[in-house]
Design an enzyme around this catalytic site. Sequence first.
Site, PDB file in Angstrom:
ATOM      1  N   PHE A 141      -4.599   4.657   6.849  1.00 55.72           N
ATOM      2  CA  PHE A 141      -3.564   3.903   6.079  1.00 55.72           C
ATOM      3  C   PHE A 141      -2.621   5.042   5.153  1.00 55.72           C
ATOM      4  O   PHE A 141      -3.713   5.464   4.230  1.00 55.72           O
ATOM      5  CB  PHE A 141      -3.800   2.626   5.009  1.00 55.72           C
ATOM      6  CG  PHE A 141      -2.813   2.004   4.146  1.00 55.72           C
ATOM      7  CD1 PHE A 141      -2.340   0.879   5.036  1.00 55.72           C
ATOM      8  CD2 PHE A 141      -2.655   2.312   3.064  1.00 55.72           C
ATOM      9  CE1 PHE A 141      -1.065   0.527   4.435  1.00 55.72           C
ATOM     10  CE2 PHE A 141      -1.432   1.906   2.419  1.00 55.72           C
ATOM     11  CZ  PHE A 141      -0.735   0.860   3.051  1.00 55.72           C
ATOM     12  N   ASP A 226      -5.000  13.471   2.777  1.00 62.14           N
ATOM     13  CA  ASP A 226      -4.137  12.442   1.966  1.00 62.14           C
ATOM     14  C   ASP A 226      -5.390  11.789   0.848  1.00 62.14           C
ATOM     15  O   ASP A 226      -6.266  11.156   1.346  1.00 62.14           O
ATOM     16  CB  ASP A 226      -3.845  11.192   3.023  1.00 62.14           C
ATOM     17  CG  ASP A 226      -3.176  10.078   2.199  1.00 62.14           C
ATOM     18  OD1 ASP A 226      -3.230  10.054   1.021  1.00 62.14           O
ATOM     19  OD2 ASP A 226      -2.652   9.241   3.077  1.00 62.14           O
ATOM     20  N   LYS A 255      -0.651   7.751  -6.832  1.00 63.46           N
ATOM     21  CA  LYS A 255      -1.448   6.751  -7.406  1.00 63.46           C
ATOM     22  C   LYS A 255      -1.982   7.228  -8.777  1.00 63.46           C
ATOM     23  O   LYS A 255      -1.080   7.110  -9.877  1.00 63.46           O
ATOM     24  CB  LYS A 255      -2.566   6.310  -6.623  1.00 63.46           C
ATOM     25  CG  LYS A 255      -1.981   5.396  -5.348  1.00 63.46           C
ATOM     26  CD  LYS A 255      -3.309   4.853  -4.635  1.00 63.46           C
ATOM     27  CE  LYS A 255      -3.180   4.110  -3.442  1.00 63.46           C
ATOM     28  NZ  LYS A 255      -1.933   3.091  -3.494  1.00 63.46           N
TER      29      LYS A 255
END
Length: 400
Positions: A141, A226, A255
């Site tokens: 994801f 990532d 984030k």
Amino acid sequence: MTATEDLIASAEAHSAHNYHPLPVVVASAEGAWMTDVEGRRYLDMLAGYSALNFGHGNQRLIEAAKEQLGRVTLTSRAFHHDRFAEFCARLARLCGKEMVLPMNTGAEAVETAVKTARKWGYRVKGVPEGRARIVVAANNFHGRTTTIVSFSTDPEARADYGPYTPGFDIVPFGDLGALRDAVTEDTVAVLIEPIQGEAGVLVPPPGYLQGVRELTRERGVLFVADEIQSGLGRTGRTFACEHEDVVPDVYLLGKALGGGVVPVSAVVADAEVLGVFRPGEHGSTFGGNPLACAVALEVVAMLETGEFQQRATELGEHLHAELGLLAGSGKVVAVRGRGLWAGVDIDPSHGTGREISEKLMERGVLVKDTHGSTIRIAPPLVISKEDLDWGLDQLRSVLG
């Protein structure tokens, strides 16, 4: 109709149904706790999918934002501003790299990494134009853009968005043999999550990240990590890659970099990689804006002390020990994760992940399900041991 019911009904009537949130309406939050519109408090055990690593309303971050709000919030990259250079230098130093390309969202960072890897492949590696390929892992994801869902294996994320962007090869996560077979002369990068979050907090087998690093170095391919969800203290290290003493060529951050205040993301690499860009070839109006830089600078300063990494390590050991007891009791099928991050597979006899999440909500604990029977636990790193134990007590009660 209660205030909660009224607000949910209005949201359902006037917003697209691209999310299926739990039926709680948050009005305020502090630390690891949130309060709804009717005054009920909930322990946040999700932390905005790691965007709130430092808790709700962290005073250091709020003060940094307030101070910057009174000065200047946006210039665009048409001009320099006085927070940009320090932000890039400090973040680069935290990562042990030379350059930073700031963006806003995690998906923008991934898109930027795809463009970076392809441009590097053509200009530096010498891949023939139009043939660059990137190897990714199944069950990944990385975001929701058209290009990113083109290499998703999740039908919900991918279905009905074609035609899809070509140039990606998908291999099983954790399988070094499959990765080796997939890398060709046209491969420019391997893009993986060191720990797959959305897939259920899947930790790769020991030695996998080291193997990826060795293979990519051997074959002249960029290793792009990532760390948008796994990075910045969540696993007990600044970056999840550090658990195997691995330094990738490119870090993708987001984030928690915005401290739960503003969206901030970045691609961080050495000059050989990010130096491929020239003015006008890539950009973002809000990327690296003064407000984002001010908040992110405070995030970097907080991470430089090691305090939050240590808290995630100590509380994470306690979290996994307690969850391990639940797994031993048969109420939980499996537990995975590192630091203050866990994927918990619930025995189907106790309900689906969604049902368990709803029962926990009724008891004042907020988590979120994924892939049917799995719930994710990722509280803010500022959570107290007492609050963490209380949350785990509620899970035990729900599971009977």
